[in-house]
Design an enzyme around this catalytic site. Structure first.
Site, PDB file in Angstrom:
ATOM      1  N   HIS A 173       0.815  -1.204   0.000  1.00  0.00           N
ATOM      2  CA  HIS A 173       0.000   0.000   0.000  1.00  0.00           C
ATOM      3  C   HIS A 173       0.859   1.268   0.000  1.00  0.00           C
ATOM      4  CE1 HIS A 173      -3.810   2.066   0.920  1.00  0.00           C
ATOM      5  NE2 HIS A 173      -3.068   2.892   1.636  1.00  0.00           N
ATOM      6  N   HIS A 203     -10.343   2.991  -1.514  1.00  0.00           N
ATOM      7  CA  HIS A 203     -10.568   2.531  -0.140  1.00  0.00           C
ATOM      8  C   HIS A 203     -11.418   1.277  -0.216  1.00  0.00           C
ATOM      9  CE1 HIS A 203     -10.217   4.246   4.118  1.00  0.00           C
ATOM     10  NE2 HIS A 203      -9.029   4.121   3.600  1.00  0.00           N
ATOM     11  N   HIS A 243     -10.832  -2.298   0.342  1.00  0.00           N
ATOM     12  CA  HIS A 243     -10.953  -3.351   1.355  1.00  0.00           C
ATOM     13  C   HIS A 243     -11.707  -2.886   2.588  1.00  0.00           C
ATOM     14  CE1 HIS A 243      -7.195  -5.321  -0.630  1.00  0.00           C
ATOM     15  NE2 HIS A 243      -8.290  -5.488  -1.330  1.00  0.00           N
ATOM     16  N   ASP A 300      -5.207  14.687   1.330  1.00  0.00           N
ATOM     17  CA  ASP A 300      -4.126  14.725   0.330  1.00  0.00           C
ATOM     18  C   ASP A 300      -4.145  16.057  -0.420  1.00  0.00           C
ATOM     19  OD1 ASP A 300      -2.565  12.434   0.403  1.00  0.00           O
ATOM     20  OD2 ASP A 300      -4.038  11.228  -0.672  1.00  0.00           O
TER      21      ASP A 300
END
Lengths: 227, 751
Positions: free
Chosen positions: B55, B104, B106, B126
Site C-alpha cells: 500500500h 478505499h 478493502h 491529500d
C-alpha cells in the site's frame, strides 16, 4: 445611501456561508461575516443563518449552536424585530433557540435528500417573502438528512390559523414534514426558517435550474431600504 | 512495562520478531537488519512493515508505473508531477488545480459506511496538504451484481458513508460512476477523487527542511483506529478473518475534517507552514519518515507528546495508528505562536512533538529511551522493488476467440433498448447521487447525470485573480473491456473520461488513475497490470495528457478469483469561459441532432452482450486515440464558438442509450434516422470516439465544416422536439416511458 448590511453567520461546521454571502451581494447588499464566538452583530440590518452541520450536528442539529456567544446577541435582537433568515441548519438553529416553534427531525425516508424541489409560497407578507405572491410556485433545492418538520397539534394549528406557514412542499414531500411544511415564520413575520436553499437558486449558471431564490434577497433589501 | 529500545535491541539481537505477522517477507526483514546493523526495535519494525507494505511502497507496481514518467507527454500545464501527495496543474490566470483519486476498497467491504467515509476523508487531506482548498469530490464505485444479497449490504452503506462524510464537509459531489458486476461481490471498489484549488505561487510540499524547525501534529487525537490497517488490509486477502480484523477499519469525523480544512487554509494564508503532510495509511510512521526524508534529512520526535484518545496505546500502536483527521506540519520557531493561535481559533488541537535536525536520522523517544533511530529515507523511499513475473492468462486466447458474433440479436429493438436502459449499469444513478450534496459552495455548473462534473473558479482567496474559467472532471473505467484486453481497456477508460470532459466544452489537461487489480503475486494478474499501465501510458502520450498521480490497489480478490482488472481513470479539463459550458442532452426542441464519429460493429464486452446474453468474450472496441483527439478538438472549438446547444458522449449501450438519456435530460423528444443501415449495430454498438450534439439548424453547416477540418465524421440524424424518441422505421418510445424505465430500476432494487 449606503447599502443594506446583511450579516452571514459562520459556526464551526457551517457550510453554505460563502454561498449565502454571494447571494446577498448579488442582490446588491453588503454581506457582513459574523463569527459565532463574538458577541457582536456589527450593527447589521438583517441576519442570515446559512446551512451546514454546525458542531457536526452533535447532540442534535443546531442544539449546540444555540449556545454560541453570538446567539446571546441575536436572540433578543430578533425578538425586537431584526429580520433573520435561517435555511436548513439555520432553520434548525432557530427552532433550537426558540425563535421559531417546533423541531426538525430525521427524514422519513432515512436518507439524505438532495433534489430540486417545487415549493409553494403560502405567506408573502414576511420580511423575506414580500417580493413573491401568495400561492406562487417556485423551485428551490433541498439538501438535508433531518428536515422533517414536527410540532404538537396545538402549535401546528396556531401556525396554520395565523398564516405562519410560509412555504409548503409541492409535488412530493421530500422528508415527511407535517402538513408538507417547508418553512415557517415568527408571529411578527421578521424571523423566517425553511429547509430549502434560496441561496442555491440565484444564478443561471450554477446551482438549481432556477433563479427563484432571488426573491428572498430582493424582499429584504426592499424592506430595509424603505425602512 | 518494558520498552523495546535501541539499547535493548543491541543487547538482545536474537529476539524473535513478528515480522511475518506484520506482512513482511523474510528477506525484507533481513534487509532492515542490514540497514540498521542490528535487529530493529518493535517500533522500528512497525515503521518498516507499514512503509514497505504494498500500500505504501508500491513495491510490485513501481517498475510499471515509471512509464507514466518516462512516456509522459510534454505539458506546460504540469506544475507538480507524480510522487507528491497529489499532482498540480496550471489552469490559467494564476490559478492551479490539484486532484487525485484513491482507493478505499478493502475497508469498504469490511465496514461499508466507515470504509467509504474515511476514503473521502483521506483523499481530501491529500489535496489539503498541497496547499489547496478542496472544492469538489466524486466517486467511482463498483459493486457485485445489483440483486446479489451482499450488494444490498455494501452499496447502501458505502453511499451513506460518502454522503455523510462528504456532505458534512461541505464539498459538492459532482459526478463519478456506479457499476455492477458479480466479479466485485467480495471486493467492491470505492475510489474517491478530490479536486482542490490554489494560487499557482502557493503550492505546499511534504518536506521538513531547516534544523530547529518544529514538528507539529494537529487535528484529531490518536486512537486505536486502523492499527495495522495499512499493512494488514492492503497486503493480504481477508476472506476468513474479516470479523477478527474489523477494528482495523478507521472511523471518521467529518466535522473535525471541516475544521481542519478551514484551519489549514488560514495557516497557509498566514504563511506559517514550511512543509506539511497529511496522516493517512501508516499515520505517524509515514508522515515523519516522508517529511524527514524530503527535508534536511533528520528529525527527533518525543512520542510521549502525541495526544492520545486512548492513553493505553503503546508506541508501536501510536506509530501505526490510522486515526483520521490528522495533519503534520513543519513550522519555524518564530511562527509557532501564530500557528497555535489559528489552530485554537478553529478548535483544532495542535502539539509540538519534535523538531527537524541535520543528523540524517529519524530518532524517536518514549519514556526517555530511544526506540527509533533510522535513516528516514530507507523507510520512505528505499523500500523493496519487485519485478514480479507475469504472463498472459491461460484462458486469454480462448476468451478473445469467443466473440459476440454468435449471439442472437432480437428483432424487437424497442424491447432491447428498454431492457438495456433499465439494467443496473445503464439505469439512472439518481438513487445514489440524490444522497450527495451537489450544490454546496455555490459553484457547481454541471453535476450528475452530466457526462462530466464542472465547477467554476470563484474562491475568496487573497491575491487571487478574477477569472471566467472553470474545471471539468470525469472518471471512467470498464472492467469487462479490460478483462478482454487490459492494454486497450485502460486506453478506453482514458478515452471515455477524456471524451466526457470534452463534451462539456472543456479541454482535457491531465490524468489521475486508480488501478484496481487482483494479487500481484499471481503472474496472470500481473500481466493484466503490466498491460494496463503500458496501455495507459501510451495513450496519455498520444492524447497529450500527463498522469499527475494516482493509486494502486492490489489484492482485490477472494481466494483465486480476482476482480476484472479495473483501471479507473480521471481526467481534468479546463474551460476558458465557464459560461460557454455545454449542457447535457437535448436542451430544447427544434435543434438539429448530429452524431460525430464513425460507427463500427463492436460488441465485445458490450452492455448488450452482458445484459441480454450474460456473455463476456471477444475483443473490446478499438481505442482510436487519434480519432478521440480530433473529436475533443471539435467539441472544444464548437463550444468556444457557441455552436453547440447540448451534447452527450456515446459509451456503454451505444447510440441508443445516448439518445434515450439525451431525451430524458430535459424531457425533450427527438426524431432521428440511423447513420448506418444495420439498425441493431447503429443503435447498440459501442464504438468509441463518438458523441451526440444538438445545434441550432442554422449552425449545422458551421459544425459540419469544423468537423471536416479535424477529420471527424459528422452525420445529421434528425431534429429534437415532441414527446417521443422516434427512430425512423425502428421504434417510437414516449420520453415518459424512457424516464420511468431509467429512473425506476435502482429504487426497485434498493428501496
Amino acid at each position: 445611501m449606503s447599502a443594506a448590511r446583511v450579516g452571514v453567520v459562520t459556526f464551526p461546521g457551517t457550510l453554505d456561508d460563502q454561498d449565502a454571502a454571494r447571494a446577498v451581494r448579488l442582490a446588491g447588499a453588503e454581506a457582513v461575516p459574523l463569527w459565532h464566538a463574538e458577541r457582536d452583530l456589527k450593527g447589521v440590518d438583517a441576519v442570515f443563518l446559512p446551512g451546514g452541520f454546525s458542531y457536526g450536528d452533535y447532540l442534535r442539529c443546531g442544539a449546540i449552536s444555540r449556545f454560541a456567544p453570538l446567539m446571546e446577541e441575536l436572540v433578543p435582537a430578533a425578538r425586537d424585530g431584526l429580520p433573520v433568515l435561517g435555511t436548513c441548519n439555520g432553520f434548525q438553529i432557530l427552532c433550537e433557540a426558540h425563535l421559531l416553534p417546533g423541531a426538525l427531525t430525521r427524514n422519513q425516508g432515512l436518507h439524505y435528500v438532495c433534489r430540486d424541489q417545487r415549493v409553494q409560497v403560502v405567506n408573502a407578507d414576511t420580511a423575506w417573502t414580500a417580493e413573491y405572491e401568495t400561492g406562487q410556485e417556485i423551485v428551490l433545492p433541498v439538501k438535508h438528512g433531518e428536515g422533517r418538520y414536527v410540532a404538537d397539534a396545538r402549535t401546528l394549528e396556531a401556525l396554520e390559523s395565523e398564516g405562519r406557514v410560509v412555504f409548503r412542499y409541492l409535488g412530493g414531500n421530500p422528508n415527511g414534514s407535517l402538513n408538507d411544511i417547508a418553512g415557517i415564520t415568527s408571529e411578527a413575520g421578521n424571523v423566517v426558517g425553511l429547509m430549502p436553499h434560496p441561496e442555491h437558486a440565484v444564478e443561471e449558471l450554477t446551482g438549481a435550474p432556477s433563479v427563484d431564490g432571488r426573491g428572498f434577497f430582493t424582499s429584504i433589501l426592499k424592506k430595509l431600504v424603505n425602512a | 512495562m518494558t520498552v523495546d529500545s535501541v539499547k535493548l535491541a543491541l543487547e538482545t539481537p536474537d529476539e524473535r520478531q513478528p515480522f511475518a505477522e506484520l506482512g513482511m517477507k523474510d528477506d525484507e526483514y533481513q534487509r532492515v537488519r542490514e540497514i540498521l546493523g542490528r535487529r530493529p526495535t518493535s517500533s522500528e519494525l512497525a515503521i518498516y512493515s507499514v512503509m514497505w507494505s504494498e500500500h505504501c511502497s508500491y513495491k510490485s507496481s513501481k517498475v510499471h508505473l515509471r512509464q507514466f514518467g518516462t512516456k509522459a507527454p510534454k505539458s506546460e500545464a504540469l506544475l507538480v508531477g507524480m510522487g507528491e501527495n497529489a499532482g498540480v496543474v496550471d489552469i490559467g490566470d494564476g490559478w492551479a488545480a490539484t486532484f487525485k483519486i484513491e482507493s478505499h476498497n478493502h475497508p469498504s467491504y469490511v465496514e461499508p459506511h466507515q470504509g467509504a467515509a474515511t476514503g473521502v476523508g483521506g483523499i481530501v487531506r491529500d489535496i489539503m496538504s498541497m496547499g489547496a482548498r478542496p472544492i469538489a469530490v466524486m466517486d467511482a464505485l463498483r459493486f457485485g451484481g445489483a440483486t446479489q444479497p451482499d450488494t444490498r449490504r455494501v452499496l447502501p452503506g458505502v453511499v451513506e458513508g460518502i454522503s455523510h462524510y462528504g456532505n458534512c464537509l461541505g464539498l459538492p459531489n459532482i459526478g463519478g460512476e456506479v457499476a455492477f458486476d458479480p466479479c466485485y461481490i467480495g471486493n467492491p471498489l470505492v475510489n474517491a477523487l478530490c479536486v482542490g484549488l490554489l494560487r499557482k505561487d502557493q503550492i505546499k510540499l511534504a518536506t521538513a527542511p531547516g534544523p530547529g524547525n518544529k514538528v507539529v501534529l494537529f487535528g484529531a487525537r490518536t486512537g486505536a483506529d486502523g492499527i495495522g490497517g495499512a499493512s494488514v488490509l492492503a497486503s493480504a486477502t481477508f476472506e476468513d478473518e474479516s470479523q477478527a480484523k474489523r477494528p482495523a477499519v478507521q472511523v471518521g469525523d467529518p466535522f473535525m475534517e471541516k475544521l481542519l480544512i478551514e484551519c489549514c487554509l488560514e495557516l497557509y494564508q498566514a504563511d506559517v507552514v514550511v512543509g506539511i503532510q497529511d496522516l493517512g495509511a501508516a499515520g505517524v510512521s509515514c508522515a515523519t519518515t516522508e517529511l524527514a526524508a524530503k527535508g534536511t534529512g533528520g528529525m527527533s520526535v518525543d512520542l510521549n507528546l502525541v495526544p492520545l484518545r486512548d492513553p493505553t496505546l503503546r508506541p508501536e500502536e501510536i506509530l501505526m495508528s490510522e486515526s483520521q483527521e490528522r495533519m503534520m506540519a513543519v513550522v519555524t520557531p518564530d511562527d509557532i505562536a501564530a500557528f497555535m493561535a489559528i489552530c485554537e481559533k478553529w478548535d483544532v488541537p495542535a502539539t509540538v512533538i519534535g523538531e527537524v535536525t541535520d543528523t540524517g536520522r529519524l530518532v524517536m523517544t518514549w519514556d526517555g529511551e530511544t526506540i527509533v533511530d533510522i535513516p528516514p529515507g530507507t523507510a520512505a523511499d528505499d523500500g523493496p522493488v519487485y519485478e514480479r513475473p507475469f504472463h498472459e492468462p491461460a484462458g486469454q486466447a480462448a476468451l478473445n476467440g469467443d466473440g459476440p458474433e454468435r449471439l442472437p440479436r432480437s428483432s424487437d429493438l424497442r424491447e432491447t433498448l428498454l431492457t438495456l436502459l433499465g439494467s443496473p449499469n445503464l439505469a439512472s444513478k439518481e438513487w445514489v447521487t440524490s444522497q450527495y450534496d451537489r450544490y454546496v459552495r455555490g459553484n457547481t455548473v454541471l453535476a450528475q447525470p452530466a457526462d462530466a462534473g464542472m465547477v467554476r473558479i470563484s474562491e475568496v482567496m487573497p491575491g487571487a485573480e478574477e477569472t471566467t474559467r472553470g474545471i471539468a472532471l470525469s472518471t471512467d473505467g470498464n472492467g469487462r473491456y479490460a478483462k478482454l484486453d487490459p492494454y486497450a481497456g485502460a486506453q478506453l477508460a482514458l478515452a471515455e473520461a477524456y471524451r466526457n470532459v470534452a463534451v462539456t466544452g472543456a479541454t482535457p489537461l491531465a490524468v489521475t488513475n486508480c488501478l484496481n487489480f487482483g494479487s500481484p503475486e499471481d503472474p496472470e494478474v500481473m500481466w493484466q497490470f503490466a498491460e494496463a499501465t503500458r496501455g495507459l501510458a501510451d495513450a496519455c502520450q498520444i492524447l497529450g495528457v500527463p498522469v499527475t498521480g494516482g493509486n494502486v490497489s492490489f489484492y482485490n480478490q477472494t481466494g483465486s478469483d480476482a476482480i476484472h482488472p479495473t483501471p479507473v481513470v480521471g481526467v481534468l479539463g479546463v474551460i476558458d469561459d465557464v459560461a460557454k459550458r455545454v449542457r447535457s442532452g437535448f436542451t430544447a426542441p427544434g435543434l438539429r441532432v448530429a452524431l460525430l464519429g464513425e460507427t463500427h460493429e463492436e460488441f465485445g464486452g458490450s452492455e448488450w452482450a452482458h445484459v441480454v446474453h450474460d456473455h463476456l468474450g471477444g475483443l473490446p472496441p478499438q481505442a482510436d486515440l487519434i480519432a478521440e483527439r480530433g473529436l475533443a478538438a471539435v467539441l472544444a472549438a464548437a463550444a468556444a464558438e457557441g455552436l453547440i446547444e447540448g451534447s452527450h458522449d456515446l459509451s456503454d449501450g451505444g447510440l441508443a442509450i445516448a439518445l434515450a438519456e439525451s431525451c430524458i435530460a430535459q424531457g425533450v423528444g427527438a426524431s432521428v434516422s440511423l447513420p448506418i443501415e444495420d439498425a441493431f449495430v447503429g443503435l447498440f454498438s459501442e464504438t468509441a470516439s463518438r458523441a451526440l450534439v444538438c445545434v441550432q439548424p442554422e449552425a449545422f453547416d458551421a459544425l459540419a465544416e469544423l468537423c471536416g477540418r479535424f477529420d471527424v465524421p459528422c452525420y445529421g440524424l434528425g431534429t429534437t422536439g415532441g414527446t417521443s424518441l422516434t427512430v425512423q422505421d425502428v421504434f417510437d418510445i414516449p420520453v415518459g416511458e424512457l424516464r420511468d424505465v431509467h429512473t425506476g430500476a435502482l429504487p426497485a432494487i434498493f428501496g
